[in-house]
Each structure stands twice: as C-alpha cells, then as structure tokens.
Design an enzyme around this catalytic site. Sequence first.
Site, PDB file in Angstrom:
ATOM      1  N   LYS A  20       0.841  -1.208   0.000  1.00 51.43           N
ATOM      2  CA  LYS A  20       0.000   0.000   0.000  1.00 51.43           C
ATOM      3  C   LYS A  20       0.871   1.251   0.000  1.00 51.43           C
ATOM      4  O   LYS A  20       0.596   2.215  -0.719  1.00 51.43           O
ATOM      5  CB  LYS A  20      -0.950  -0.020   1.211  1.00 51.43           C
ATOM      6  CG  LYS A  20      -2.068  -1.052   1.049  1.00 51.43           C
ATOM      7  CD  LYS A  20      -2.895  -1.262   2.302  1.00 51.43           C
ATOM      8  CE  LYS A  20      -3.887  -2.411   2.081  1.00 51.43           C
ATOM      9  NZ  LYS A  20      -4.707  -2.738   3.255  1.00 51.43           N
ATOM     10  N   GLN A  69      -4.992  -1.748   9.445  1.00 47.23           N
ATOM     11  CA  GLN A  69      -4.868  -3.065   8.822  1.00 47.23           C
ATOM     12  C   GLN A  69      -5.463  -4.150   9.730  1.00 47.23           C
ATOM     13  O   GLN A  69      -5.154  -4.209  10.916  1.00 47.23           O
ATOM     14  CB  GLN A  69      -3.387  -3.365   8.513  1.00 47.23           C
ATOM     15  CG  GLN A  69      -3.158  -4.617   7.698  1.00 47.23           C
ATOM     16  CD  GLN A  69      -3.724  -4.536   6.275  1.00 47.23           C
ATOM     17  OE1 GLN A  69      -3.854  -3.471   5.696  1.00 47.23           O
ATOM     18  NE2 GLN A  69      -4.069  -5.674   5.714  1.00 47.23           N
ATOM     19  N   ASP A  83     -11.155   2.522   3.516  1.00 48.27           N
ATOM     20  CA  ASP A  83     -11.393   1.082   3.389  1.00 48.27           C
ATOM     21  C   ASP A  83     -12.876   0.797   3.119  1.00 48.27           C
ATOM     22  O   ASP A  83     -13.229  -0.306   2.684  1.00 48.27           O
ATOM     23  CB  ASP A  83     -11.009   0.359   4.689  1.00 48.27           C
ATOM     24  CG  ASP A  83      -9.664  -0.340   4.589  1.00 48.27           C
ATOM     25  OD1 ASP A  83      -9.270  -0.719   3.472  1.00 48.27           O
ATOM     26  OD2 ASP A  83      -9.023  -0.519   5.644  1.00 48.27           O
TER      27      ASP A  83
END
Length: 293
Positions: free
Chosen positions: A52, A96, A119
């Site tokens: 990422k 995460q 997200d």
Amino acid sequence: MQLIDGKATAAAIKEEIAEEVRNIVANGGKRPHLAAILVGHDGGSETYVKNKVLACEACGFTSTLIRFEDDVTEQELLAQVDKLNKDEDIDGFIVQLPLPKHISDQKVIEAIDYRKDVDGFHPINVGRMSIGLPCYISATPNGILELLRRYHIETSGKKCVVLGRSNIVGKPMAQLMMQKRVPGDATVTVCHSHSQNLKEECRNADIIIAAIGIPNFVTADMVKPGAVVIDVGTTRVPDASKKSGFRLNGDVKFDEVSPLCSFITPVPGGVGPMTICSLMKNTLAAGKKEYYQ
Ligand code: GUN
C-alpha cells in the site's frame, strides 16, 4: 478463454491516478495523504501494508505508516484513530486487519471518521453503498467491478453466484452485483459454508465470484461452459521452490476450470493488484473531498 490481467489493469489505473495528482499539485491543490496503522508483525499484513505504501508512491500520494506492537491496548489504538480523525493533513486512513484478539475490530472501525474511512468498512459507508449513495466502497469488490467494467463483461440480467459472505468481500460484492447500474444489475445468489446446493448453484451461474478462502474449492464440475470466473482466494500454501517458502493459492482449480471459462482471473495477478488500486482511488477521492466535505 480470456485471462483477466489485474496486474496490467492496476498499473494503468495507478498511472491515471498519478497523472491526476500531478495536475492537482500543478494547480496548487493538495497532494492526497493516506495513513496506515499496522499492529504487530503478521507476515500477510506486513506485505499488504508495504504494498500500500509503495502504491502511494506510484500514485504521487504522501503516506504515513504508524506501527504498534501486538500488546498495544485498545485504548491506545482508539486514541491514535482519534488523532488521525482530527489531523487535517490526513485525507484518509486505514487500520490493517486482523487486529490482536484483545482488540475489537468493529470498535476500531466504528471509531474511524467515516469521511476518512477509505477502506469503506464503517457502517455509514457500508449502508450508503448498499443503497447506492456515493461513498467509499470496500477495495476488493470495487476492484472486481473495475475489472468487469474494463473487460466489458456483461452483467445485466446475468446469474451471479458469490461464494463467501465476509463483511469485506462477499457481502459488499453481492450488494454491488445486484445494484441497479452496470457492472451490476445481476441476479445474485450468495453461497457459504452452510449452503446445501452450492455445486448446482455454481453450475447455473454465468458469473462466479469465489471468495470462500478454501484453495482449489471451485472445480470443473461446478462451472458452466462460457462462465466468467473471478478468483478472490489468496491462501498461503507452503512451496519450497519459492524464496518466501510459500505461494498464493486461489479458490479456483485454475488448470481444469480455465479452459471452460469465457473470462477468468489468475492468482496471483488477478484480483489482488486491483484491491490496492481501489484503495488508491478511494484515497484520491478523499483528497478531492469527492463524497464528503
Ligand atoms: N485485511 C485484509 N484486507 C484488508 C483491507 O482491505 N483493509 C484492511 N484495513 N485490512 C485488511
């Protein structure tokens, strides 16, 4: 059979994003800034977050990685989330997953300001997605929609079977495939570990999206000739011939299924690269305040 090249598609999209960022910055605008919180040292999570950060560089974004050890308390993590919510330079951020067992994933997700939830996991984004309102959409399903769009795969009126019902992939994927726009507009069936007629459901499907997390689960006897097969599986299986000691195995038995398909995604190089690309698109949208002020 046509192979869907997620790697090449993702590279092209990242270049499109980078071009847009160059224009934004040249016109005096702000460079998008993504932050990522990583807890612990899980191999998979380390790799995802590293990729990422690299994707941010490729797109011309600023990125900030914030690390905690496994023993971080929920309170400390929530305090960091609050800090990022209030930081005006941060356009979007992610935590995460999975988190250590002593921390509630859901509590952390709900603490994220939905306007920075790139997200698309916050219930406000999930709810807005399900009724077709502008919002951040979860990266993997959105990456799959982008592949369907770019490969001009017809979905309207087609029978689509989604294997798996996770909050991150299966559920949003099913919602998106049934939405009244294309890609979408399909007749959607969701199958999972307790479905009784899963094989027959798959055999009737024009499009199978496999996100069940079991390597080689989809076999040739489950696929109608001419079907489109999208493989979301990325199970790590030991492989002594690889430097890392493992390889990624999809949910589809590729060798026997691929000759039957009109289109199929490989693993690796199919859905995987598109997932990070979708996060980059959400971050660009966050930088532009496209959905929320
Ligand atoms: N863990 C596995 N996939 C994801 C993802 O898309 N976002 C976050 N935050 N964690 C994940």
